[in-house]
Scaffold this motif. Structure first.
Motif, short mmCIF file in Angstrom:
data_model
loop_
_atom_site.label_atom_id
_atom_site.label_comp_id
_atom_site.label_asym_id
_atom_site.label_seq_id
_atom_site.Cartn_x
_atom_site.Cartn_y
_atom_site.Cartn_z
N GLY A 12 0.82 -1.20 0.00
CA GLY A 12 0.00 0.00 0.00
C GLY A 12 0.85 1.25 0.00
O GLY A 12 1.94 1.27 0.59
N VAL A 13 0.39 2.27 -0.68
CA VAL A 13 1.11 3.54 -0.72
C VAL A 13 0.08 4.67 -0.73
O VAL A 13 -1.00 4.54 -1.30
CB VAL A 13 2.02 3.63 -1.97
N SER A 14 0.41 5.76 -0.07
CA SER A 14 -0.45 6.94 -0.05
C SER A 14 0.41 8.18 -0.20
O SER A 14 1.52 8.26 0.35
CB SER A 14 -1.26 7.01 1.24
N ILE A 15 -0.11 9.14 -0.96
CA ILE A 15 0.58 10.40 -1.22
C ILE A 15 -0.39 11.54 -0.93
O ILE A 15 -1.53 11.54 -1.42
CB ILE A 15 1.07 10.48 -2.68
N ASP A 16 0.03 12.49 -0.13
CA ASP A 16 -0.78 13.66 0.21
C ASP A 16 0.04 14.92 0.01
O ASP A 16 1.19 14.99 0.45
CB ASP A 16 -1.25 13.59 1.67
N LEU B 97 -3.12 3.73 -3.02
CA LEU B 97 -3.06 2.51 -3.82
C LEU B 97 -2.92 1.34 -2.87
O LEU B 97 -2.08 1.36 -1.95
CB LEU B 97 -1.88 2.55 -4.79
N SER B 98 -3.73 0.31 -3.09
CA SER B 98 -3.68 -0.89 -2.27
C SER B 98 -3.63 -2.11 -3.18
O SER B 98 -4.48 -2.26 -4.07
CB SER B 98 -4.90 -0.95 -1.33
N THR C 31 -10.73 1.85 -9.56
CA THR C 31 -11.28 0.49 -9.64
C THR C 31 -12.65 0.49 -10.29
O THR C 31 -12.93 -0.31 -11.19
CB THR C 31 -11.35 -0.12 -8.23
N ALA C 32 -13.51 1.40 -9.84
CA ALA C 32 -14.85 1.49 -10.41
C ALA C 32 -14.86 2.30 -11.71
O ALA C 32 -15.88 2.33 -12.41
CB ALA C 32 -15.80 2.12 -9.42
N LYS C 33 -13.73 2.97 -12.02
CA LYS C 33 -13.63 3.82 -13.20
C LYS C 33 -14.75 4.85 -13.24
O LYS C 33 -15.47 5.01 -14.22
CB LYS C 33 -13.64 2.97 -14.47
N ALA C 34 -14.89 5.54 -12.13
CA ALA C 34 -15.97 6.53 -12.01
C ALA C 34 -15.53 7.65 -11.08
O ALA C 34 -14.69 7.44 -10.18
CB ALA C 34 -17.25 5.89 -11.50
N ILE C 35 -16.10 8.82 -11.28
CA ILE C 35 -15.87 9.95 -10.40
C ILE C 35 -16.62 9.73 -9.10
O ILE C 35 -17.79 9.36 -9.10
CB ILE C 35 -16.32 11.26 -11.07
N THR C 36 -15.94 9.92 -7.99
CA THR C 36 -16.59 9.74 -6.70
C THR C 36 -17.56 10.89 -6.44
O THR C 36 -17.62 11.86 -7.20
CB THR C 36 -15.55 9.68 -5.58
N VAL D 191 -6.53 -4.96 -6.80
CA VAL D 191 -5.91 -3.63 -6.75
C VAL D 191 -7.03 -2.60 -6.59
O VAL D 191 -8.04 -2.66 -7.30
CB VAL D 191 -5.10 -3.33 -8.03
N SER D 192 -6.84 -1.69 -5.69
CA SER D 192 -7.78 -0.57 -5.52
C SER D 192 -6.97 0.70 -5.37
O SER D 192 -5.97 0.73 -4.65
CB SER D 192 -8.68 -0.79 -4.30
N GLN D 193 -7.41 1.73 -6.05
CA GLN D 193 -6.74 3.01 -5.97
C GLN D 193 -7.76 4.13 -6.14
O GLN D 193 -8.74 3.97 -6.86
CB GLN D 193 -5.62 3.13 -7.01
N ALA D 194 -7.49 5.22 -5.47
CA ALA D 194 -8.44 6.33 -5.49
C ALA D 194 -7.69 7.65 -5.39
O ALA D 194 -6.62 7.74 -4.77
CB ALA D 194 -9.44 6.21 -4.35
#
Length: 870
Positions: A700-704, A773-774, A811-816, A784-787
């Protein structure tokens, strides 16, 4: 100039020119009396005022007294004082016969009227164009008066002040706008003021920007007492939804129960039969406590009545916050934070976007007590955890602990100098009680909840000793007593008919205990490495590497007779093979002893990388410390006595900050063992199967980071560089002829233009970006899930602000779910627009309302409800 007139000057003689001896008091019994210089006594009229009237003028003004007609005229800076009443104006006529004062302003040479009358009586004060006041009747007639009543301003053409403090007003306007020409007002032809309490009026209408609107009120009631809460009716708001129909929402009653707490009861009713009830209270006692409590219950009906799509659900929501002041009870503390609801409540009734995108609900009610002067502490709590997506609920009812901190029985309280090794012996005590419930929210208030409750109690007394033979190395032998008490235990029996192991749960009270000796040793040094840069013009001065390796070993022997019998053998197949199990498997605190000896070796390594860097164009010669890697760690362990799979997964973590703004964190887990054909982990090393050292299980990785801060720092650096270049150019021009062409380029730091002549963008704004990213691959199949999430604001003007929240689910290929909010300050009004263009909460809402709370119902609202999406 100051003149004092006593009450005798404004009286009428009782006995015309007849002298009465001063000693003959029987003739003037029970009368107010006064005497002049000749000894004559005059009876005071009943209409006379009962206090002194003092009036004066400014030094450049004057006073003209007309004793024949009983009048005094004051010009320029006139002041009349009578008791607590004060009247100021530039032109005042004081009639002594009628006890009246008439005050107006004076028009100056420019045509402006100055020195308008100002009236003050106690807490009441106002300015006006003209004022006529009678000291005897305590009544007044005032023209063109402006008074402030708490948050509102009352403009009256004619006002009559009555002796009881109330006022009758004629042709008045009421507004919460503080301008001389208000943006809006309510036209009140006739009204009555009860100072500090209320304003009651007859029919009126709303006027906006000087335009009368066809919005008439049959009567008006404006409560202006805000220092003390008052009970009253909450007027419902009309509402419409395509799903639930027409409605009256948030109507009810407000109870001002006391100065410490209140109660609000509200309800909403829809034409399709849905309804919602809400009870809320807030409480606040200074230096004691503060908080609030809310409870909502809803009956939601959707679909068409009598058809298959009709559905009914009853939902609830409970919220409670309690905060105790630290000074209220030193040594003890009580707090509460409760947020729980049924899984369908937020979807059907909440307009808060966070309630729709978050799936977890957490609650806690806790109490703690520290016994001063002793090592003992007590704590109790009730906890709640809920997942509204899968409808699961976990409860602790209650969870308690009683602990004693470390006690050194061989250390003296007044000991000085280093202690002996045997004085490091320490003991502790801890006791824990817990009751756990795992259920679904639909069963939360039923008897089925208690059937699945697990209860347990444990207490432990560890005695340990720390030995430090040399630096960074410790040896810790210890022995502990541990006991557990449960309300259930299990038995496993091989059933020949079923050809399987049958598990049976026995109810009652079962106690288990054990004495566990152990020994552990650890070595944790620190290793430093430094690399210096010798190049003179290098920006990097030095790099330092800090390594913190750690090696520890623990050993727990197994001795028979030190614990109660808590382990059993059970047959597991038809071949007669058996395995061992504990009768306390699945209980809260586990089994107090191990079934066999245990030994573990733990390994870890922490790395920190730092640098000393010079700033660009540095003139101080002092480098700045910068962290290149905050933490890069590796850890694993080895079970000495395990039959197989001795090595635990290798865990890695990384945390760093780039450019002082971008936060990066990563973690990963690797297995040293391979898999069989079914995806199960085997005892064969992964290297033997694929010639690779480790197998990745998850990563897993996260960037802020803040985009606005990055650009702002870049602009500051460019500005500093430009200033340095400008300074060099100025120094050069001092030795040469002036460069007239450069005069057209703005070089001031406060200039609105940049070096290219374009207008600078200095509008306040912010944008925060986060990416996660997970990756998971426990066997052959990976997920794989990423947002990506963005949020921030843009302040277009000093009174207009835009906030936004959006993102993208790869993952869902959609705007949240995205939300835009626009707010505009309109002086005495405010405008807001809220838009959610996607997701299950697609809706928009527009509102323009008055800022003042006294006219909170004066608003215009339009909404497309998210219920219409279903």
């Amino acid at each position: 100039m100051v003149i004092v007139f006593l009450v005798t000057l404004m009286s009428v003689p009782l006995f015309s020119q007849e002298d009465i001896p001063l000693q003959d008091t029987t003739l003037i019994r029970d009368l107010f009396m006064s005497s002049d210089s000749t000894g004559m006594i005059r009876k005071i009229s009943g209409d006379a005022v009962d206090e002194k009237v003092i009036y004066s003028s400014a030094p450049d003004g004057y006073i003209k007294n007309d004793l024949v007609n009983g009048r005094a005229t004051i010009v320029k800076g006139g002041v009349v004082n009578y008791g607590d009443i004060e009247i100021k104006a530039d032109s005042i006529v004081f009639d002594m016969e009628t006890s009246e004062v008439f005050a107006v302003g004076i028009r100056d040479t420019s045509g402006e009227i100055t020195g308008k009358p100002a009236f003050k009586s106690g807490d009441q004060s106002f300015d006006s164009d003209t004022l006529r006041y009678n000291f005897t009747t305590k009544k007044a007639v005032v023209k063109n008066i402006v008074t402030q009543q708490e948050e509102g301003y009352l403009h009256s053409r004619v006002t009559k002040l009555l002796d009881d403090g109330t006022s009758n007003i004629f042709k008045s306007t009421y507004s919460t706008c503080d301008l001389d020409t208000p943006h809006f007002y309510i036209n009140l032809p006739r009204a009555k003021i009860y100072p500090g309490k209320k304003i009651v009026s007859g029919p009126g209408n709303l006027v906006l920007e000087g335009i009368p609107l066809p919005l008439f009120l049959p009567f008006g009631y404006f409560p202006i007492q805000t220092k003390k809460a008052a009970s009253g009716i909450l007027i419902p708001k009309p509402h419409y939804e395509a799903e639930r129909g027409y409605a009256l929402t948030e109507g009810g009653y407000y109870f001002a129960l006391s100065q410490y707490f209140d109660l609000t009861l509200k309800g909403s009713l829809f034409t399709n039969g849905s309804w919602l009830l809400n009870a809320a209270t807030t409480y606040n006692k200074r230096y004691r406590y503060r908080g609030n409590f809310t409870f909502s219950y809803a009956n939601n009906i959707s679909g068409h009545k009598g058809l298959q799509d009709e559905s009914k659900s009853k939902n609830y929501s409970l919220g409670w916050n309690y905060s105790q002041d630290a000074k209220a009870r030193p040594g003890s503390r009580f707090s509460a934070s409760v947020n729980m609801s049924s899984s369908e409540y937020d979807r059907n009734n909440s307009y808060n976007i966070n309630d729709h995108i978050t799936t977890q609900r957490q609650s806690s009610i806790s109490y703690s007590k520290t016994f001063t002067g002793t090592p003992f502490n007590f704590a109790a709590s009730m906890n709640h955890s809920q997942n509204v997506r899968n409808k699961t609920v976990s409860l602790n009812l209650p969870k308690m602990s009683f602990t004693a901190t470390r006690i050194y029985p061989f250390k003296s309280k007044n000991q000085t100098g280093p202690s002996k090794w045997w004085q490091e012996l320490q003991l502790q005590y801890s006791a824990y009680l817990d009751n756990q419930i795992s259920t679904y929210d639909s069963l939360l208030f039923t008897d089925a909840v208690w059937k699945n409750m697990r209860s347990g109690f444990t207490h432990e007394i560890p005695v340990s000793l720390q030995l430090r033979p040399f630096r960074n190395f410790t040896i810790s032998p210890s022995v502990s007593y541990k006991g557990v008490l449960y309300t259930q235990k299990i038995e496993r029996i091989w059933n020949d008919d079923l050809q399987a192991v049958v598990r049976d749960t026995l109810r009652g009270y079962f106690y288990g205990q054990a004495i566990n000796p152990s020994v552990s040793a650890g070595y944790s040094p620190q290793i430093f490495g430094m690399f210096d840069f010798t190049k003179p013009d290098a920006r990097i001065d030095a790099i330092r590497h800090v390594m913190k390796p750690s090696v520890s070993i623990s050993f727990v022997p197994s001795f028979s007779g030190l614990s109660s019998d808590m382990y059993r053998q059970v047959q597991i197949d038809t071949t007669g093979r058996t395995t061992e199990y504990s009768i306390f498997d699945g209980n809260i605190y586990g089994t107090p002893s191990l079934s066999r000896k245990n030994g573990t070796v733990s390994l870890s390594l922490t790395n920190i990388l730092e640098a000393k860097v010079f700033e660009r164009n540095d003139t101080t010669g002092k480098p700045k410390k910068v962290n290149l890697i905050d933490n890069f760690g590796i850890s694993t362990s080895y079970n000495i006595f395990a039959d197989s799979l001795n090595w635990s997964p290798v865990n890695m973590v990384l945390r760093t900050t780039l450019m002082e703004n971008i936060g990066v964190s990563a973690n990963g887990s690797f297995s040293l063992y391979g898999l069989d054909s079914r995806g199960r982990q085997t005892g064969t090393f992964y290297f033997s199967q694929n010639r690779k050292l480790m197998r990745l299980n998850n990563f897993g990785v996260s960037i802020d980071f803040s985009v606005s801060d990055l650009l702002r720092k870049g602009e500051e650096k460019r500005s500093q560089a430009s200033s340095a270049v400008t300074s060099s150019s100025v120094a050069g021009r001092q030795l040469n002829e002036p460069d007239l062409a450069s005069a057209d380029v703005p070089d001031s730091e406060d200039s609105q233009f940049d070096e290219y002549g374009y207008m600078k963008f200095n509008t306040p704004w912010s944008m925060n970006v986060s990416y996660s990213l997970s990756y998971s691959k426990p066997a052959f199949k990976s997920t794989v899930s990423q947002a990506l999430t963005m949020r921030g604001h843009l302040q277009l003007t000093s009174k207009m602000n835009i906030t936004y929240t959006t993102g993208y689910d790869f993952t869902a290929k959609a705007i949240t779910m995205t939300q835009f909010q626009i707010t505009r300050d309109l002086h005495c009004w405010n405008m807001s627009f809220n838009w959610i263009p996607n997701g299950n909460m697609r809706m928009w809402e527009f509102a323009i309302r008055v800022n003042a709370s006294i006219l909170s119902d004066l608003k215009y609202e339009r909404r497309k409800d998210y219920h219409d999406n279903f």
